[in-house]
Write an enzyme that holds these catalytic residues in place. Structure first.
Site, PDB file in Angstrom:
ATOM      1  N   ASP A  13      15.906  14.326  22.828  1.00 52.26           N
ATOM      2  CA  ASP A  13      16.438  12.974  22.996  1.00 52.26           C
ATOM      3  C   ASP A  13      17.916  12.968  23.363  1.00 52.26           C
ATOM      4  OD1 ASP A  13      13.967  11.843  22.344  1.00 52.26           O
ATOM      5  OD2 ASP A  13      14.420  11.856  20.217  1.00 52.26           O
ATOM      6  N   ARG A  92      21.651   9.626   7.355  1.00 53.60           N
ATOM      7  CA  ARG A  92      22.130   8.892   8.525  1.00 53.60           C
ATOM      8  C   ARG A  92      23.469   8.166   8.314  1.00 53.60           C
ATOM      9  NH1 ARG A  92      19.511  12.213  10.655  1.00 53.60           N
ATOM     10  NH2 ARG A  92      17.713  11.852  12.003  1.00 53.60           N
ATOM     11  N   ASP A 121      16.329   4.847  12.310  1.00 50.71           N
ATOM     12  CA  ASP A 121      17.653   5.438  12.427  1.00 50.71           C
ATOM     13  C   ASP A 121      18.627   4.609  13.257  1.00 50.71           C
ATOM     14  OD1 ASP A 121      16.944   7.495  10.788  1.00 50.71           O
ATOM     15  OD2 ASP A 121      16.560   8.937  12.391  1.00 50.71           O
ATOM     16  N   SER A 170       8.922  15.791  16.513  1.00 50.22           N
ATOM     17  CA  SER A 170      10.301  15.431  16.191  1.00 50.22           C
ATOM     18  C   SER A 170      10.564  15.919  14.771  1.00 50.22           C
ATOM     19  CB  SER A 170      10.504  13.910  16.277  1.00 50.22           C
ATOM     20  OG  SER A 170      11.821  13.568  15.924  1.00 50.22           O
TER      21      SER A 170
END
Length: 404
Positions: A13, A92, A121, A170
């Site tokens: 990504d 995060r 996220d 992922s």
């Protein structure tokens, strides 16, 4: 200069985001920022290699201590969301805050991430970033890019793909947890292949006892040896994983309402949460335990949303800190068959008396005797008995001499 700081992992990504930020958004300069919250060292080596291949200026920041401290705060709150310990959700905000500070230090005009518009996220990053005065770009979300498109784009533009299984899965790893999603795992009927696991082994009949010591709700030692927060978490991951402790396969309800299939590994988190909960059971009063469940649930919900710096969270922490003053002691866990079960607990603040609760003693405690319970037993369930009598003629009516 029109410069953007990209949260860069070196995965699919964020790798494709670099060129897209220049081509589609018109940023003259893209800088990559990776934040260490306990990922394997090879991930940073791969990120460096990828950055070099695509001529990206990369900065790596170390936030392991901040993250570990937050993880141990989550232990005091018994924090889990829909049955699993929070890992990515806790990381995060720590990552976002570090990137924001770096962006300001390097005179960036914008911030960027590689999150999709379907996940959590994006919200956790932007809860920290919005209000900073910097622009926010999210190419994968903004342009509606799919993983298949990204893989094809990377191949056509000779971009390196460093994530596992050629980018099909992922994977997110930090000190506290390792998450695996995407690919065939998106189908709830798919049985995960054993190859997706790295931290845990399949449960077996072998067992091990481990003792964890707490001071005011914080774990400080394992089997008599003191550790820093980072080292303590790493140590427990290594000794609990071989016994299958800490695997979770859940259907998770995301913030935006989507229900998704997620797989997690979190050996240390499972062990610490189980041990802490067992110690609280020993030292907190009944009403404290009952009310703290709602406080803990609210803490976990706020953390899942990425709102760890909210006024509400500060208020929740106030209550939790008060209860944790007595959560000092030790708990021994039995690691076996994928479980970390509390089998022993000790504390100088235990709200417990072995002699009072024993069937082998005639008295209770202080001047309380067993016969004092007779009056309590007579009153216990009184209203229920009176209510039942109104509808069941066979049930005693409990009339008094004043009733007619």
């Amino acid at each position: 200069m029109n410069r953007v700081a990209l949260a860069f992992s070196g995965g699919l990504d964020t790798t494709v985001c670099v060129s897209i930020l220049k081509e589609e958004y018109g940023y003259e300069d893209v800088i990559g920022v990776s934040v260490n919250v306990g990922q394997p060292q090879n991930e940073f080596e791969q990120a460096k290699e990828t950055a070099k291949e695509i001529s990206l200026d990369l900065t790596i920041l170390d936030a392991r201590n901040d993250f570990a401290n937050l993880c141990l705060d989550s232990v005091r709150a018994n924090a889990s969301y829909q049955g699993y310990p929070l890992g990515t959700a806790l990381a995060r905000p720590i990552i976002a805050k570090a990137i924001l500070e770096e962006a300001k230090n390097t005179k960036c005009t914008a911030l960027a991430h590689g999150c999709t518009g379907k996940g959590n996220d994006q919200l956790r990053f932007e809860a920290i970033w919005r209000g900073s005065g910097l622009e926010i770009a999210a190419p994968i979300r903004d342009l509606g890019l799919t993983r298949t498109w990204e893989i094809q784009y990377a191949k056509e533009n000779n971009l390196p793909i460093k994530s596992g299984n050629d980018g099909v899965w992922s994977i997110d790893t930090n000190l506290w947890s390792r998450s695996i999603e995407g690919g065939e795992l998106e189908d709830p009927s798919t049985i995960p292949p054993s190859s997706i696991y790295e931290w845990t082994q399949s449960p077996s009949s072998e067992s091990k006892l481990v003792t964890i010591e707490f001071v005011e709700g914080y774990p400080v030692a394992v089997d008599g040896t003191n550790y820093s927060p980072v080292d303590l978490i790493n140590h427990l991951n290594k000794i609990c994983g071989p016994y299958g402790v800490g695997r979770t396969d859940v259907m998770e309800d995301r913030i935006l309402g989507l229900k998704v299939r997620e797989n997690y590994e979190h050996p240390a988190a499972t062990a610490l949460l189980n041990a802490h909960s067992a110690l609280e059971d020993l030292v907190l009063t009944k009403e404290e335990r009952k009310f703290k469940i709602s406080v803990d649930d609210a803490w976990a919900e706020q953390a899942y949303l990425g709102l760890i710096y909210s006024p509400f969270m500060e208020a929740l922490n106030g209550f939790i800190s008060t209860t944790q003053k007595r959560v000092t002691g030790s708990v021994t866990l039995d690691l076996q068959g994928g479980h970390a079960r509390a089998v022993s607990r000790e504390s100088p603040y235990a709200v417990h008396s072995a002699s009072a609760a024993s069937f082998n003693t005639s008295g209770v405690i202080d001047d309380i005797t067993q016969s004092d319970a007779i009056g309590v037993a007579k009153y216990h369930g009184l209203q229920e008995r009176m209510s039942s009598a109104l509808f069941d003629p066979k049930f005693p009516t409990h009339k008094t001499k004043n009733d007619k």
